[in-house]
Design an enzyme around this catalytic site. Structure first.
Site, short mmCIF file in Angstrom:
data_model
loop_
_atom_site.label_atom_id
_atom_site.label_comp_id
_atom_site.label_asym_id
_atom_site.label_seq_id
_atom_site.Cartn_x
_atom_site.Cartn_y
_atom_site.Cartn_z
N VAL A 7 0.57 -1.08 0.26
CA VAL A 7 -0.14 0.08 -0.51
C VAL A 7 0.90 1.53 -0.02
O VAL A 7 1.93 1.99 0.39
CB VAL A 7 -0.55 -0.44 1.60
N GLN A 37 -2.70 -5.04 7.90
CA GLN A 37 -1.58 -5.18 7.69
C GLN A 37 -2.31 -4.37 5.65
O GLN A 37 -1.00 -4.14 4.83
CB GLN A 37 -2.02 -6.38 6.34
N GLU A 38 -2.99 -4.63 5.34
CA GLU A 38 -3.32 -4.11 3.80
C GLU A 38 -3.16 -2.45 4.27
O GLU A 38 -3.01 -1.81 2.64
CB GLU A 38 -5.06 -3.93 3.15
N SER A 39 -4.48 -1.71 4.54
CA SER A 39 -3.95 -0.04 4.43
C SER A 39 -3.75 0.40 6.07
O SER A 39 -3.46 1.40 5.97
CB SER A 39 -5.40 -0.15 4.24
N TYR A 45 3.03 -11.35 4.75
CA TYR A 45 1.60 -10.92 4.61
C TYR A 45 0.87 -12.35 5.57
O TYR A 45 -0.27 -11.72 6.00
CB TYR A 45 1.36 -10.46 3.67
#
Length: 847
Positions: free
Chosen positions: A3, A711-713, A819
């Protein structure tokens, strides 16, 4: 998905936040830290103080980044800075330091050597009492700033919007607030406007609003004066700028701008043709500001104005070599070129520049530097070849290098020749030329057995075959690297991968030996957690020694509390049952990182902390961390204070990032070893009710969803990745459109993915569908969420695997493997935090 945070602002908070913001100011004083046992700074000469301060100042790459000298150095600067001699500073340094505000009362003369309460003296000796006058002055100063904070609380959402967007509407909202208020509330609004106009280079507007900010209140008077001086200087109003900067260090001895003010004043005086005055200002500040790039640039400019060309060249060269990646260094180099002095840089100095550019990722600049060097006269052939090969390495990074260009380089029997072959090997790998890659590495092993470029080639080759699922070939390259280059930066990783790929080939005895070596040789490496787990699995399945397996698993739990493999170790220990401990001395060396003392309450009388909170109201976010760190007693609470300020205006991701940087040991720390307030920011739960509702609709664990968002954003609803994935759960527009259709959302537009509720609604549906495609196995689904379905199908085909733990460790993409491990680890950590809160009877944080 990796990201990248977009410049889109965080959502504007409701005005009702004011009450909560006000509540932030109600804090509990630190027992025995603030007023019970305050320390006393020993009096010393200004020169000795300045020397200490200079050691503490680090070189700055950015002229906007304010290096903060110690309080001693700040006092040493409290003379008028328009050309007064350093001798006068000595007397000024012994005067009592004034509070931040111009109008704040002075402390008594008997307090001249007293520091801010709470500072610890070296040597572990006891603290001396601080006088009542000093405490009273500090408390009064803090009270004034807190009053300004409360008065301007409703400004915060508008100022934060202006800080990030600077649209006409944002300017209008803050201006309207300023016109409707008076005193400190209006001053904060005018400061927000002035700062924004300064960033937009609208200097007349900046000057007007900053002048109003200075008239309206005292709480952030140093900010109003310094920023107004900067705006006036840029607008060409030098006399006005000098009037604000003259005596700045005397008026504001604790300001974070104290080390920047001299260089700005020197530039102002130069513009007024007062080079002598500028030199005096710099001379007075050298001990606490001399390491700054901005100071050195001003110093060189002053020397040039005084006709001291040789000195100017010396200073510009010193700046260029000491701060090569800074904007000031670029200006310094331009000055050297204009003076015809760039040629006085030695070959070694120019090489250091090229290396700095290369290591900093500035490959175009590095390439040009090496190209110039390669054509410089008077070089021996080996040195010239080295520069040519270095230039080619830059072009490889820029994807501009061809095989013909490398083959044209001299094939020499030295390290330049080794690097040349390494470049040829990388080009062969890029075009998937396996024969060429193998031939070149074999040639390097024969001709350059000790070269670090051979180590680089071995590691790159191992990675190449790892991605091709050719485990035996990959393992051979990794093993060669680990054996022949045990001190190489990649040795621990290569050794682990050799062991793991040996395990995957079913050569369990060899794998066990390699896992034992990993634990013994690299106890501090991140891969050692994996070695502990898989050696334990071999103790179970091959050696039939469950007690030894349990010893490895317990070591994981002790040293790596929240790692993925600790979670696996708990499951294995539960399956093994109650086993007696076994002594394994080699495991005793593996210990968790010690947790420093962390406080969850703050001193009630810290003016710097109060000012930092007020800065958030005015949208001056870039100064918050510096302001907090200016409190000399902030080491044990500054990280939490900073993070809570970011969280208070909705920047959850920024709060989390700052605390992650400050607490890198959290992944190995027991939950009860870190105060709950820290965990709540490290593992936040914003939009928790929406997460729970949408997770329930899709039969998902809400903790899994929260972990994926983290984890993503990092909970930034405005995040947009380079792959064009949007929002909290990082959905591609095509995925969002498809999920919206299935959810019955009509007329869907991509921008709706930036709405948290919509993103969570569509993202949880997509996660459910991904889980279903992979049989409900989280490890497969999460890998697909990150890397795509096709890759996961390919990795599954590379099996068989004896469990999903083997699948996870076998994921060839480090990013995807980490991840998956992180999300599964975070899920358990979230649950542990809530369990700890429940056991403490803590009231749940507002969600």
């Amino acid at each position: 998905m990796r990201v990248v945070i977009s410049p889109v602002s965080a959502p504007v908070l409701a005005l009702g936040l004011a009450g909560f913001l006000s509540a932030l100011m109600v804090v509990t004083p630190l027992a025995a830290q603030t007023s019970d046992k305050p320390a006393v700074r020993a009096a010393s000469s200004a020169s000795s103080k300045a020397k200490k301060a200079r050691k503490a100042v680090k070189p700055e790459a950015d002229s906007k980044s304010a290096a903060k000298p110690k309080a001693d150095a700040k006092k040493a600067a409290r003379s008028e800075t328009s050309g007064k001699s350093a001798a006068k500073l000595d007397g000024a340094a012994k005067k009592t330091a004034k509070p931040r505000s111009k109008k704040a009362p002075k402390a008594g003369a008997e307090d001249s050597a007293a520091p801010i309460a709470g500072t610890k003296k070296s040597g572990g000796k006891g603290k001396k009492a601080v006088s009542r006058a000093t405490k009273a002055a500090r408390a009064a100063q803090t009270a004034r700033i807190k009053k300004a904070f409360v008065a301007s609380s409703e400004l915060r959402p508008m100022a934060q919007q202006l800080a990030t967007m600077r649209t006409p509407a944002a300017y209008g909202g803050v201006a309207d607030f300023a016109h409707r208020h008076s005193g400190d509330a209006a001053a904060a609004a005018y400061l927000a406007l002035g700062h924004a106009y300064l960033l937009d280079k609208r200097y007349p507007d900046a000057i007007t609003n900053l002048r109003l900010a200075g008239k309206g209140g005292n709480a952030l008077a140093d900010y109003a004066d310094f920023l107004a001086a900067e705006a006036n200087h840029n607008a060409g109003n030098q006399a006005a700028a000098e009037a604000l900067l003259r005596g700045f260090t005397t008026r504001y001895p604790d300001s974070i701008f104290i080390s920047q003010a001299p260089e700005l004043e020197a530039s102002v005086l130069l513009a007024m043709d007062d080079a002598a005055g500028a030199q005096g200002v710099l001379t007075a500040a050298v001990d606490f500001a001399g390491n700054r790039a901005g100071y050195q640039l001003a110093e060189g400019q002053v020397a040039l104005a005084l006709g001291q060309t040789q000195e100017a060249v010396r200073v510009f060269k010193h700046l260029l070599l000491g701060h090569p990646l800074s904007a000031e260094a670029q200006t310094a180099r331009a000055r050297l070129v204009a003076l015809g002095a760039e040629s006085t840089l030695t070959v070694a100095e120019m090489r250091s520049l090229g290396d700095a550019y290369f290591n900093g990722g500035h490959y175009a600049e590095a390439s040009e530097q090496y190209r110039i060097l390669a054509h410089a006269p008077g070089l021996d052939a080996q040195t010239r070849n080295g520069f040519a090969v270095a230039e080619a390495a830059c072009d490889l990074k820029r994807k501009l290098l061809s095989t013909a260009q490398v083959e044209a380089l001299a094939d020499t029997p030295d390290d330049n020749g080794a690097r040349r072959l390494y470049l040829l090997m990388e080009l062969a790998r890029n075009r998937n030329d396996l024969d060429g890659q193998q031939r070149i590495v074999a040639q390097m092993e024969l001709r350059y057995p000790q070269s670090p470029w051979l180590a680089e080639a071995l590691y790159s080759s191992g990675n190449m075959y790892l991605l091709r699922h050719e485990n035996s070939t990959a393992a051979s390259y990794y093993s060669y690297l680990a054996t022949h280059f045990p001190e190489n930066k990649n040795a621990a990783t290569a050794h682990w991968r050799a062991g793991w790929l040996t395990y995957r080939q079913g050569l369990y005895a060899d794998a066990a030996r390699l896992f034992d070596e990993q634990i013994q040789l690299y106890p501090g490496a991140k891969e050692t957690a994996s070695a502990l787990y898989w050696r334990g699995r071999l103790y179970e399945t091959q050696d039939r020694k469950p007690a030894l397996a349990a010893a490895n698993y317990r070591t994981l739990l002790r040293a790596y509390q929240h790692y993925f493999y600790s979670q696996m170790a708990r499951e294995r220990l539960a399956a093994l049952g109650d086993l007696p401990p076994v002594a394994k001395p080699e495991l005793d060396r593996i210990q968790p990182t010690p947790v420093p003392h962390l406080q969850e309450s703050f001193p009630a009388d810290s003016p710097h902390l109060a000012a930092a909170r007020l800065l958030a109201n005015a949208g001056l976010n870039d100064y918050i961390a510096q302001e907090i760190a200016a409190d000399p007693d902030s080491a044990s609470w500054s990280a939490l204070a900073e993070a809570q300020i970011y969280a208070s205006y909705g920047e959850t991701y920024r709060a989390m990032r700052s605390l992650k940087r400050a607490l890198p040991f959290a992944a190995s720390a027991p939950i009860n070893s870190i105060p709950l307030a820290y965990w709540r920011i490290l593992f936040p739960e914003p939009w928790w009710q929406t997460i729970k509702t949408e997770s329930a609709k899709n039969n998902l664990d809400p903790y899994l969803v929260a972990s994926l968002i983290r984890q993503e954003s990092e909970f930034n609803p405005s995040a947009i990745s380079p792959a064009n994935a949007y929002g909290l759960m990082q959905l591609l527009p095509s995925v969002g459109k498809q999920m919206a259709h299935e959810e019955g959302i009509g007329h869907f537009q991509t921008f709706q993915l930036l709405d948290p509720a919509t993103n969570i609604r569509l993202g949880t549906r997509y996660l459910r569908k991904t889980l279903d495609r992979f049989g409900g196995v989280p490890e497969y689904a999460l890998a697909a969420y990150n890397a795509g379905d096709e890759r996961v199908v390919d990795w599954q085909a590379a099996g068989p695997y004896h469990g999903t733990d083997e699948f996870v460790e076998s994921i060839p993409f480090s990013e995807t493997r980490e991840y998956v491990e992180a999300i599964l680890r975070n899920e358990e950590t979230y649950k542990a935090i809530d369990a700890q809160a429940g056991s403490q009877g803590a009231v749940a944080v507002s969600r």
